[in-house]
Design an enzyme around this catalytic site. Structure first.
Site, PDB file in Angstrom:
ATOM      1  N   GLU A 182       0.828  -1.216   0.000  1.00 38.38           N
ATOM      2  CA  GLU A 182       0.000   0.000   0.000  1.00 38.38           C
ATOM      3  C   GLU A 182       0.851   1.251   0.000  1.00 38.38           C
ATOM      4  OE1 GLU A 182      -2.870  -0.233   3.194  1.00 38.38           O
ATOM      5  OE2 GLU A 182      -4.161  -1.497   1.959  1.00 38.38           O
ATOM      6  N   GLU A 251      -6.580  -7.833  -0.669  1.00 35.48           N
ATOM      7  CA  GLU A 251      -7.084  -7.865   0.710  1.00 35.48           C
ATOM      8  C   GLU A 251      -8.586  -7.611   0.699  1.00 35.48           C
ATOM      9  OE1 GLU A 251      -5.033  -5.402   3.603  1.00 35.48           O
ATOM     10  OE2 GLU A 251      -3.079  -5.921   2.774  1.00 35.48           O
TER      11      GLU A 251
HETATM   12  C1  GAL Z   1      -4.225  -2.794   5.147  1.00 40.27           C
HETATM   13  C2  GAL Z   1      -2.797  -3.300   5.275  1.00 40.27           C
HETATM   14  C3  GAL Z   1      -2.761  -4.583   6.095  1.00 40.27           C
HETATM   15  C4  GAL Z   1      -3.536  -4.387   7.361  1.00 40.27           C
HETATM   16  C5  GAL Z   1      -4.940  -3.919   7.054  1.00 40.27           C
HETATM   17  C6  GAL Z   1      -5.786  -3.652   8.267  1.00 40.27           C
HETATM   18  O1  GAL Z   1      -4.271  -1.506   4.691  1.00 40.27           O
HETATM   19  O2  GAL Z   1      -2.254  -3.533   3.998  1.00 40.27           O
HETATM   20  O3  GAL Z   1      -1.437  -4.922   6.354  1.00 40.27           O
HETATM   21  O4  GAL Z   1      -2.879  -3.462   8.152  1.00 40.27           O
HETATM   22  O5  GAL Z   1      -4.882  -2.719   6.359  1.00 40.27           O
HETATM   23  O6  GAL Z   1      -5.950  -4.795   8.986  1.00 40.27           O
END
Ligand code: GAL
Length: 837
Positions: A182, A251
């Protein structure tokens, strides 16, 4: 022209992987990742290896496979692997190669997010704390020392994977890698140096020649051929930055993390399934659940600050590795439905037709004649009756139906066919006989050094411990007015965080702490001073280092001041710049009281004279391992704040005194989800239970050590096993199921079939009683079902007959077996809850 360039790019992507690996086993185009020349719809899930134990890994991976996953995704945790510069560790929970090989053995692929920046609510975002002290360093930007360190570690990991032949191009399971994490939002903030760093990181990664594609998540300008991917609660509107890259979701948040002081977030399975179906219907071909198993932030690995020890995440596998139902099962059904559509999905782009104001059909056709359709109702409030290819379909609010043959529905995201489960924590060991040892407040004699003024905490402790003592003396003159019945002088302490206990002459005078949103704190309270020299001892506590934010490595912790006393004859006395003495860590830490050998190095108090409700107290006891295989957890609700160790291993920080504040109202699956929408545990401890991995125990004489900072009652602590209490089914008559569709597709039947309610207890358990059963219009949810105005009187009898004494049972949702239709022309359902024992 544009098309020619795109084709050229595709050819180049193909060529570059041929050149680097010789077999070109993983490639991609605008539609999908291809493995061995075959475009794939890939379902992936995050399991972070250090968040469980190696003994748990095979079971977690198997349950992921059973849930319909093709890929396991993990970050690589740099600070676990390189605790000191150049000193590497790949043992225990950090045995990355073992983890990847287990995934391979299960027949699944791996997506390896090398980072090495992880974020992940992990201490310091995965960076080793020593990295901050490399001269001239600045994290995650165009900075020589940082890039050198990042390249060294990334190369180390890639070479290790190559040496073990773990890339798919070598016959291994790794089909994808990730560099950075990110970085897009950060780059926007930093400008030119950020852009230069992105280019550098991309080239550095590509030059490593892994033979498999790299991705960069949340990075719109990911340099070619790196694929930019999406992270979020929904990603259907995302498109990659080049037409020849596939649409990937790295994600898909299955829930959210818990912070100490915050309520526990959850995400309804219907909405999660809806978001995934929406992504696939819009041409997405890779989806990764973050997290599929969240697990535990053991030891001091939690980031934040203030991230809780549990990283459960409301994931399909719970913190303990048990199925979270109905989420796990509802997603499993979704994956099967999607896989039935795979031939059509990978063939080309969908045709979209409106079916109403808020309704759409997405239709995929393959050259060989396969047709798959997704019928969507985006309306949050009402059902939609739509017609599609001369058939009628009823779509619940905020839902998508999947028709793998463009005709029959096998799945609707808002209709859960999977069973729900209620878990319980059953006490297995209690009545521990405790011994106690009082930790001293720091005094001059054992202080390690003194300085004029206040020191920053992380620079002083290097994060080797949560604890730093700041002590100073104040001399009170007998002529002070407050001594003759006035108000106590007020001590004011400004701290950058994260928690603070204030001791005056060895007595706890007050405690204050920040939160994830604002780690800073101010202590301001009247303090009991006496004539002569008084000792002010401030115990400053860090609760995990930040893992995200611009240059989070520069964020401070600890008592930075000012510190002052007011209400004295001379008015305000600024103590900031006087002589302070410092002690890093606790005496008990220096003695390793938590360990098997260290715990015998002091005299412990036993029996009725142990300290209770005393701050700064160590407790120890021993216990035998309870029988069975159920996961174990400690109930810490009678304690306040501290750390727990079993046989020398830290199970993490506990903070039961920090109650969850927030709004835990009812939560409807329909409508846009965010991490504040669905919350639980308001007014209770953010985390009550602490996972004790079975593999950390031996049969007898296990050492349990607790350090309590604030004051608690150890006699309330007990060990419990986590097990299934009851399971529920909640099925509509005529609800489509995959099994029925298969019966029809195979020509065995040519009419619609009624579904069955499937109920199943854990292996070794039996259904012992029927808590609720109603065919009709029952109300409520699993755990609190109640009869509606329409109820078939034989409902219980049927379940008694089909289910009692069985490990699992299946009850057809057919009026006849319930003694006839209790209310014709009303849409009925069957709800049941059975007890497992
Ligand atoms: C995303 C990040 C993950 C984790 C998630 C929140 O933005 O890439 O590593 O932090 O948020 O759980």
């Amino acid at each position: 022209m544009g098309l020619n360039i795109a084709i050229l790019h595709v050819i180049m992507v193909f060529l570059s992987s041929w050149v680097s690996c010789g077999t070109a086993s993983v490639s991609y185009d605008h539609k999908a990742i291809s493995v061995n020349g075959q475009r794939r719809i890939l379902i992936s899930g995050s399991i972070h290896y250090p968040r469980s134990t190696p003994e748990m890994w095979p079971d977690l991976i198997q349950k992921a496979k059973d849930g319909g996953l093709d890929v396991i995704q993990t970050y690589v945790f740099w600070n676990g692997h390189e605790p000191e510069p150049g000193k590497y560790y790949f043992g225990g929970r950090y045995d990355l190669v073992k983890f990847i090989k287990l995934v391979q053995q299960a027949g699944l692929y791996v997506h390896l997010r090398v980072g090495p920046y992880a974020c992940a609510e992990w201490n310091f975002g995965g960076f080793p704390v020593w990295l901050k002290y490399v001269p001239g360093i600045s994290f995650r930007t165009n900075n020589g020392p940082f890039k050198a360190a990042m390249q060294k570690f990334t190369t180390k990991i890639v070479n290790m994977m190559k040496a073990e032949r773990l890339y798919e191009s070598q016959g291994g399971p790794i089909i994808l890698s990730q560099i950075e994490n990110e970085y897009g939002p950060m780059e926007r903030e930093l400008g030119a140096p950020g852009r230069a760093y992105t280019k550098w990181a991309a080239k550095m990664a590509l030059d490593l020649g892994t033979g498999v594609p790299w991705v960069m998540c949340k990075q719109d300008d990911a340099p070619d051929p790196i694929i930019n991917t999406c992270n979020g609660f929904y990603c259907d509107n995302f498109s990659p930055n080049k037409a020849y890259k596939p649409k990937m979701w790295t994600e898909a948040w299955t829930g959210w993390f818990t912070e100490f002081g915050g309520p526990v977030p959850y995400r309804p399975a219907e909405d999660l399934a809806f978001s995934v179906a929406k992504f696939i219907q819009k041409g997405g071909s890779f989806i990764n659940y973050y997290m599929y198993h969240g697990g535990t932030n053991f030891g001091r690995t939690a980031g934040g600050p203030f991230i809780a020890t549990s990283y459960d995440y409301d994931a399909p596998l719970d913190e303990y590795g048990l199925l979270r139902q109905p989420k796990w099962g509802h997603l499993k059904d979704l994956h099967r439905a999607i896989k039935l559509c795979e031939p059509a999905l990978v063939s080309g782009d969908p045709t979209v037709t409106p079916l109403g104001n808020y309704q759409e059909a997405h239709v995929f056709n393959s050259k060989s004649g396969a047709c798959a359709a997704f019928l969507a109702n985006y309306n949050q409030h009402s059902f939609a009756k739509v017609s599609f290819r001369n058939m009628h379909y009823n779509l619940p609010p905020w839902s998508i139906s999947i028709l793998p043959d463009c005709k029959n529905t096998v799945y609707n995201t808002a209709r859960i066919g999977a069973q729900s489960a209620q878990m319980k924590m059953t006490p297995v060991s209690r009545g521990f006989s405790w011994q106690s040892y009082n930790e001293q407040t720091a005094s001059y004699e054992d202080n390690s050094f003194t300085a004029a003024g206040l020191l920053e905490q992380i620079n002083t402790t290097r994060d080797m411990t949560d604890y730093l003592w700041y002590s100073t003396d104040v001399k009170i003159d007998p002529r002070e007015g407050f001594l003759r019945g006035g108000k106590w002088p007020v001590l004011t302490v400004y701290s950058a965080g994260h928690a603070l206990h204030v001791f005056i002459n060895g007595q706890l005078s007050g405690t204050t702490y920040g939160s994830l949103e604002n780690p800073k704190l101010t202590f301001s309270q009247g303090v009991n001073l006496r004539v002569g020299v008084n000792k002010i001892s401030l115990l400053s506590i860090s609760v995990g280092l930040p893992n995200v934010g611009p240059h989070f490595e520069t964020w401070n912790a600890g008592v930075l001041g000012p510190v002052s006393l007011s209400g004295l004859n001379k008015g305000k006395w600024d103590l900031t710049w006087q002589k302070w003495s410092y002690k890093v860590g606790l005496k008990g830490e220096a003695l390793s009281l938590h360990s098997l050998s260290g715990s015998t190095s002091v005299e412990w108090v036993e029996g009725s004279s142990i300290s209770q409700r005393q701050p700064l107290t160590w407790y120890k006891t021993t216990f035998n391992a309870p029988g069975g295989n159920d996961p174990l957890a400690l109930d810490m609700n009678t304690m306040s704040k501290g750390q727990v160790w079993i046989n020398g291993q830290s199970i993490g920080r506990y903070w039961n005194q920090y109650k969850a504040s927030g709004n835990c109202g009812a939560c409807n699956y329909a409508g846009w989800f965010n991490e504040k929408k669905c919350l639980s545990k308001c007014g209770e401890a953010s985390q009550r239970w602490y996972h004790v991995p079975r593999s950390w125990l031996r049969p007898t004489g296990n050492l349990l050590v607790i350090f309590e900072e604030w004051g608690g009652n150890p006699n309330g602590i007990f060990l419990a096993k986590r097990e299934l209490a009851s399971v529920c089914a909640d099925i509509y008559e005529w609800q489509p199921t995959l099994m029925n569709w298969q019966m029809q597709a195979s020509g065995k039947v040519n009419r619609p079939l009624r579904p069955k309610a499937h109920l199943s207890c854990a292996p070794g358990q039996k259904i012992s009683s029927i808590k609720f059963a109603s065919f009709g219009t029952p109300q409520g949810i699993c755990g609190s079902f109640r009869e509606g105005s329409c109820h078939a009187h034989h409902s219980y009898d049927v379940f008694e007959k089909y289910c009692i004494g069985q490990q699992s049972c299946a009850v057809p949702v057919t009026p006849e077996i319930f003694g006839g239709d209790p209310c014709p022309n009303v849409m009925k359902k069957l709800s049941a809850e059975v007890i497992c024992g």
